[in-house]
Design an enzyme around this catalytic site. Structure first.
Site, PDB file in Angstrom:
ATOM      1  CG  ASN A 360      33.828  57.010  36.643  1.00 34.40           C
ATOM      2  OD1 ASN A 360      32.934  56.675  35.892  1.00 34.40           O
ATOM      3  ND2 ASN A 360      34.358  56.180  37.524  1.00 34.40           N
ATOM      4  CD  GLU A1272      46.897  18.089  46.837  1.00 36.48           C
ATOM      5  OE1 GLU A1272      46.912  18.277  45.621  1.00 36.48           O
ATOM      6  OE2 GLU A1272      47.211  17.010  47.371  1.00 36.48           O
TER       7      GLU A1272
END
Length: 1336
Positions: A360, A1272
């Site tokens: 990192n 939906e």
């Protein structure tokens, strides 16, 4: 030490699910995911993104530490783990956890029984994340559980049922029980229920669950323990086709290797180098794996801090810091605390478990959340190279800015020293990301101040930022200037200006969001200023007054909590037979198989002898002439079999469904970036992709390149026909109204992000030009038709099979047909089976998604809030081919009124033709866009009249027998019921008062609340689109095989069909089996779209079953006491046919656009949602606090499935309206090509309190068993969060005297919220923002 003399490769030894694996030819480029799937045929672990961003490939890694004699278990992403890193470890996959053949594990059982899987593709990854946590903590806390799932994405469920399953393992009670009374909220919220109705709130029975027994788990292989303890450690060498992996055991050895090969990277977790090689085209012939070197794994507590080895995983660092904080005085641990805060949200657990601290730091990435805080905290780096050791401040590696790195190529970072904090020292870390967890930051910061003893005079100041340049940057000048100043308002003012001057991004900075990043840079410092002021007060409250009370809340970050949820539905009638499953919350038929990894998807199908893998070559230009395609280099690649182009298509390459064609392979011209030009077939997917990258295409750019709706309007570029809807006399009405206003709303597109990417397996049968196609599609008949046409054979030679689909949402219709044709053409040419599995990046690049939308409106209203006239224009970005765009535009028109009576209306809809990949159907199909525009002007009227938005909604809502603008009659009674129930159940009025009170008492944080109604018309517009057929066989043993034309996409259609057949045949569901949907059993089936699957296929199944029962009735009458098996046996002996087809003609729907009237819909669903949010005005971040949904879905066939559909759609709606942002370059190249750049909602985004009620006593005479198609509708209700955010922003603006009307576009991201919360910091920004990336 060089590579000479080390030519012999080692054997790689590891275990998978208790089985020893000895790999003699380990390839360093091979990841564990492909090894599990291709070599070991363990297909439960899924490919979702390939970059560690979705968690679908999660496995458990177990290691043994001989020194401590401890076994360590951790979760990891198999897609990023090189197999060479697995020497001596044990891997557990979902198959090793449990299976239907042996024993289903409690984690798998509970996930399935709590309805935590829909399409099931993400489920194995979820299982592994939870399983790993339970191996380490058999009784976890709810915080540990939510953290364990932060790295797993699900696109179907909305996470609530997954979390419900997880809660059953947590030790504390995480139902909504209040601490005081320990009574469930259900016991004291009587208003949630109607006393008359028989209401149920349980979707599963916990008493059915088997207990978790840690003694029953797989043991760690004793052989690996012996290896770790007794085997002398030695350097390991693995040689692949192109790459060598060296894993030394001593530091000196590594330093020699690094001196000989300074460019070779070190790999520990492969979370940086892996994605660079996979997505960035980087290649390293040699890599070093230092994970086994003790010096790099050191953990040492010293008098002045902690020294941590560079190879320590971030999870280990987290545990060490947490432990240190618990033992040391607070004064010494402020740095530890700040670093720990960043670690909590850095990546998902799977990434933190493997990513190293050193990696990192050394990568110097601007997106590192750790580097700014480590640099600001004076951390030291211990470096080593051959014959030399040195120690430098971590800040040195950023001191010379972007280009220079102080670490030499031959140097190794050995360890990092994190110091204790001192008296009078204050340290903080900040970040803002597109999503709170598992997301790279937009900007971050680390800040530290040391005061001269007993004063507030700055002795030392350190400020570092990430996200502002290509690496971490130091505000050196600012810190130097401010030294000696007092910590007061004057210093703050000067600091803000200095920081902006030194750090601010230029307007043309890469990656966009310039103004937002600059605002964050100063907002972070202001937050630090407040934190320090508050800390000074605790030190000496007489000298330091601290901060105003109303500022206090901004010092608390939003946290992810385990959500509390209730689901309310009407129980079945007591007179209903216990055997009749209709109306009961039945588990998904494949639920257990989803959870065990046994559910088979396209890429899980076993390989066919001689199978080839296909990789597509796509256009890199948006609009250009193809001058040449050079395939010579590609054909030389290892394992390459052939290249497929338009010339290889035997018949149809262009499909003219309307004026512009849909194209399989581009021939002379490309019309978007991502258009398929040709394809490579090779003996492996790796070889195919390597060769595809070598195909060279020369272009001549053509004009114009149209990307945006605005550019399409300018060039008059539209697909025909344009549509218009008109009612009343708009112009006349505008003359009589009290007020008129105009506005414009922009709504961004949305990527489907189905978890299973587009997948095809084409297998030629070898005679009569027959071909089997296994496709992940919503419409097998359409795939059959397209492939037959492209090959020039009759449709009866093409057999299309679909077992299940790993999510689709509208995205697997036309594009699935085109991709199946690509694979079929390749299979036809090579006469081999061809497998085409799109990578996530290619899938997002090629396929298009929801249409970006601009709504322009002019509205006339009366002072009492009544709407009198609306004149609107809708533009949708259709992309480069027609696809479904005109239909989407039509539906957006027909549904634009939402829940409101508009007496005078004129509305146009245009589908724009642009040079983007063609946009297509997506859950909601135009309605989520046009209805958001409607709700926006409803809210505008509230602003103009001074009435509340809910008042405007009530005044204009359809009330009695009404008709739509296209003259279709309907009864809105249930709309009003849903609205009133939602008002009541959400306690809207009292909560609104509480929100106002909160806002008075908090300056930098605000709450907002909104309630939105919905009328969702159901129908496909034409009868033939909703026809359906079914085929039912009864075998002589009494078992039933059922098939129909519907596709299992995760919506539970097969489960419901079995429920229908069970009721009609009056037999238990266990007697009935569903095999697959296939064009060989049910021909010409319509697509599974528009929420209609259950409606139409249910009717067909019912018809087939009734035909069979009619035939059996005489036999049953003769022997009423007999059982099913007796009757079937007798029927067979009497030569009664035990097979029947069922058919449903479809709904009688029509629309006459010339007249502007018709009956395009069969019935209407209704709903309402109330959402409450809290925003942070300094960063624009927000938290979804509570959502209450009431939905009218008729009589639910399966409440568990239906509530799951509502919640899943709602959370997808939250994504559309508040998070999901597609970004393109000015040349039309999609930037957002995976979960790293494109953020869908995760566990941290769902409301903390989530309640869904199904409206009781609702009947629907038009559909099977009085149900309604539900897939939906719920998505639009996500906009209740959008309007709650708008409400919070309005509160901010009112308090700050910002009266100017403001537009809020979708998605309403943190960037927009921060800009709307204007203050002194936003005023400091210049308006110079160049269009380096544009939203389309």
């Amino acid at each position: 030490m060089s590579l000479q003399g080390a030519a012999g490769a080692d054997e790689l030894i590891f275990y998978v699910n208790g089985r020893k694996i000895i790999e003699k030819h380990a390839d360093p480029e091979q990841m564990l995911l492909s090894y599990l799937r291709k070599r070991l045929h363990l297909t439960g672990t899924k490919y979702g993104c390939g970059g560690g961003g979705c968690g679908a490939c999660t496995v458990m890694i177990s290691t043994y530490e001989p020194a401590s004699k401890k076994i360590c278990h951790y979760s990891a992403n198999a897609c990023l783990l090189p197999i060479c890193s697995l020497y001596g470890v044990a891997v557990t996959t979902v198959e090793g956890v449990g299976s239907t053949k042996s024993r289903v594990h409690p984690v798998q059982e509970r996930l399935a029984k709590c309805h935590g899987s829909q399409c099931g593709f993400c489920t194995p990854g979820m299982v592994m994340s939870v399983y790993t946590l339970l191996r380490n903590y058999p009784e976890p806390t709810s915080e540990q559980m939510t953290a364990a799932l932060a790295g797993n994405l699900c696109r179907c469920t909305g996470y609530r049922p997954i979390l419900d399953a997880c809660k059953t393992f947590c030790k504390e009670c995480v139902c909504c029980q209040s601490k005081a009374s320990c009574k469930c909220c259900l016991d004291h919220e009587e208003d949630l229920f109607d006393k008359e109705e028989k209401i149920s709130t349980r979707l599963y029975s916990p008493d059915e669950f088997q207990p978790l027994d840690p003694t029953q788990e797989l043991i760690f292989p004793p052989e690996l323990m012996r290896m770790a303890e007794n085997q002398p450690k030695r350097t390991l060498f693995f040689h692949g086709e192109r790459m060598t992996w060296i894993s030394p055991v001593y530091l000196d050895e590594l330093l020699d290797l690094k001196a000989a090969h300074p460019k070779a990277p070190l790999i520990v977790g492969n979370t940086i180098v892996g994605p660079q090689m996979k997505f960035g085209g980087m290649f390293h012939p040699i890599v070093f794996s230092p994970a086994r070197i003790p010096d790099l794994n050191v953990v040492k507590c010293t008098d002045d801090g902690l020294t941590l080895g560079a190879a320590c995983s971030l999870s280990l660092v987290k545990d060490i810091l947490r432990n240190a904080i618990s033992k040391l005085p607070e004064e010494k641990t402020k740095i530890f605390y700040a670093v720990l805060k960043q670690l909590r949200t850095l990546g998902g657990e799977q990434i933190r478990n493997v990513a190293s601290l050193g990696g990192n730091i050394v990568s110097r990435k601007s997106t590192s959340d750790l580097n700014p805080i480590l640099a600001a905290s004076n951390c030291m780096l211990n470096l080593a190279s051959r014959g030399r050791k040195r120690r430098i401040p971590l800040s040195d590696i950023f001191a010379d800015g972007v280009g220079n790195n102080t670490i030499m190529p031959e140097e190794i970072l050995v360890s990092v020293h994190i110091p204790h904090s001192r008296k009078g020292e204050y340290i903080s870390a900040f970040r803002q990301a597109p999503r709170r967890e598992n997301a790279l930051p937009i900007a971050n910061a680390g800040m530290r101040v040391l005061f001269e003893e007993g004063t507030d005079k700055i002795k030392d100041l350190s400020i570092f930022y990430g996200g502002a340049a290509s690496t971490t940057v130091h505000a050196k000048q600012t810190c130097w200037t401010l030294t000696g100043r007092q910590w007061n308002e004057q210093m703050l003012d000067e600091a803000s200006r200095l920081i902006l001057k030194e750090i601010a991004l230029p307007g043309s900075a890469c990656g966009g969001k310039v103004e937002y990043k600059n605002t964050l840079i100063v907002s972070f410092f202001y937050r630090f200023f407040l934190e320090v002021l508050q800390s000074l007060k605790t030190m000496d409250s007489c000298r330091y007054p601290g901060i105003p009370m109303e500022y206090g809340s901004v010092l608390q970050d939003f946290q992810t909590k385990m959500p509390q949820s209730i689901q309310i539905y009407q129980d079945v009638d007591q007179s209903q037979s216990p055997q009749d499953p209709v109306g009961r919350p039945i588990m998904h038929q494949s639920g257990i198989k989803h959870a065990t990894g046994e559910a088979v998807y396209i890429d899980d199908l076993p390989s066919v002898d001689g199978e080839l893998f296909l990789a597509v070559v796509t256009s890199s230009r948006a609009h250009a002439k193809i001058m040449s395609v050079d395939t010579s280099e590609a054909l030389k690649g290892p394992g390459v079999f052939d290249i497929i182009t338009a010339d290889d298509v035997p018949a149809t390459n262009e499909f003219h469904y309307s004026s512009d064609p849909e194209i399989i392979f581009a021939r002379n011209e490309v019309i978007c970036v991502g258009q398929i030009v040709c394809a490579v077939v090779a003996d492996s997917d790796v070889h195919a992709k390597q060769a595809a990258a070598k195909v060279k295409i020369k272009y001549e750019v053509l004009e114009p390149v149209i990307l945006t709706i605005e550019e399409a309007i300018k060039h008059n570029s539209f697909f025909e026909p344009k549509r218009k809807l008109e009612e009343g006399n708009v112009d006349q009405a505008f003359e009589t109204v009290d007020g008129i206003f105009e506005g414009e709303v922009h709504i961004g597109g949305q990527e489907h992000f189905y978890m299973e990417t587009q997948s095809v397996l084409a297998i030629p049968r070898g005679e009569d030009k027959e071909m089997d196609l296994f496709v992940s599609t919503q419409h097998p008949a359409f795939v059959q038709e397209m492939v037959a046409a492209s090959l020039g054979v009759p449709a009866n030679r093409i057999m299309c099979h679909v077992k299940r689909v790993g999510g689709a949402f509208g995205g697997k219709i036309l594009k699935a047909g085109l991709l199946a044709s690509v694979a079929a053409v390749a299979a036809n040419k090579t006469n081999r089976a061809v497998r085409l599995i799109l990578s996530r990046g290619d899938d997002m690049l090629i396929t298009g998604g929801r249409h970006p939308f601009i709504g322009k409106y002019k509205v006339g209203f009366m002072n009492d809030g009544r709407i009198r006239a609306v004149d609107a224009k809708y533009y949708i970005n259709g992309g480069c081919t027609p696809d479904e765009s005109v239909l989407v535009a039509e539906v957006s028109l027909l549904k634009m009124d939402n829940a409101y009576k508009i007496p005078n209306l004129r509305c146009w809809a245009y589908a724009c033709k642009t040079n983007l990949p063609s946009n297509t159907a997506f859950r909601g199909f135009g309605f989520p866009q046009s209805a958001l525009v409607t709700e926006t002007w409803i809210t505008d009227i509230a602003d103009k009249t001074g009435l509340s938005p809910e008042k405007i909604r009530e005044i204009n809502m359809y009330k009695e027998d009404e008709q739509t603008p296209f003259k279709q009659k309907f009864d809105p009674q249930n709309l009003v019921r849903c609205w009133n129930e939602c008002m009541e159940k959400s306690a809207y009025h009292s909560r609104k008062t509480a929100v106002e009170e909160f806002n008075k008492q908090n300056y930098w944080k605000k709450k907002g609340i909104a309630i939105v109604p919905m009328k969702f018309p159901f129908g496909l517009g034409t009868r033939y689109l909703s026809q359906a057929a079914a085929l039912v066989h009864i075998y002589t043993d009494g078992s039933v095989l059922l098939t129909h034309g519907g596709i299992e996409l995760g919506q539970g259609i097969h489960t419901k069909m079995i429920q229908v057949a069970s009721r009609e045949l009056n037999i238990p569901m266990s007697y009935i089996h569903f095999c697959e949907t296939s064009t060989t059993t049910v021909p010409n089936a319509c697509a599974s779209v528009g929420s209609a699957g259950t409606d139409v296929n249910g009717m067909a199944v019912k018809d087939a079953c009734q035909t069979l029962m009619k035939r059996l009735q005489p036999i049953i009458n003769k022997n009423p006491k007999g059982n099913w098996n007796d009757w079937i046996k007798e029927a067979f002996e009497q030569s009664v046919s035990l097979s029947a087809t069922g058919y449903f003609r479809g709904y009688n729907e029509n629309m006459d656009w010339e007249k502007g009237e018709g009956q395009p819909f069969t019935y209407f669903l209704y709903g309402a949602a109330c959402s409450e949010v809290e925003i942070n005005c300094l960063t624009g971040d927000h938290k979804n606090l509570q959502t209450d949904i009431v939905m009218d879905i008729g009589c639910s066939i399966n409440p568990a499935v239906d509530i799951g559909q509502i919640e899943g759609a709602f959370v997808q709606g939250i994504g559309l309206y508040t998070m999901e942002e597609l970004k393109y370059s000015p040349e039309g190249v999609l930037y957002t090509r995976g979960p790293d750049q494109y953020k869908i909602p995760a566990v941290c985004d769902i409301p903390e309190r989530f309640r869904v009620s199904l409206l009781s006593s609702s009947q629907n005479p038009y559909a099977i068993y009085a149900s309604k198609g539900i897939g939906e509708a719920g998505l639009f209700l996500g906009c209740s969060v959008f309007f709650a955010l708008r409400d919070a922003v309005t509160s901010v603006r009112n308090e700050r005297g910002l009266k100017k009307t403001f537009a809020m576009n979708s998605p309403l991201t943190a960037e927009q919220i921060r800009a709307a919360c204007a203050d002194d910091f936003t005023k400091m920004m210049t308006n110079d923002e160049s269009a380096s990336s544009i939203s389309v």
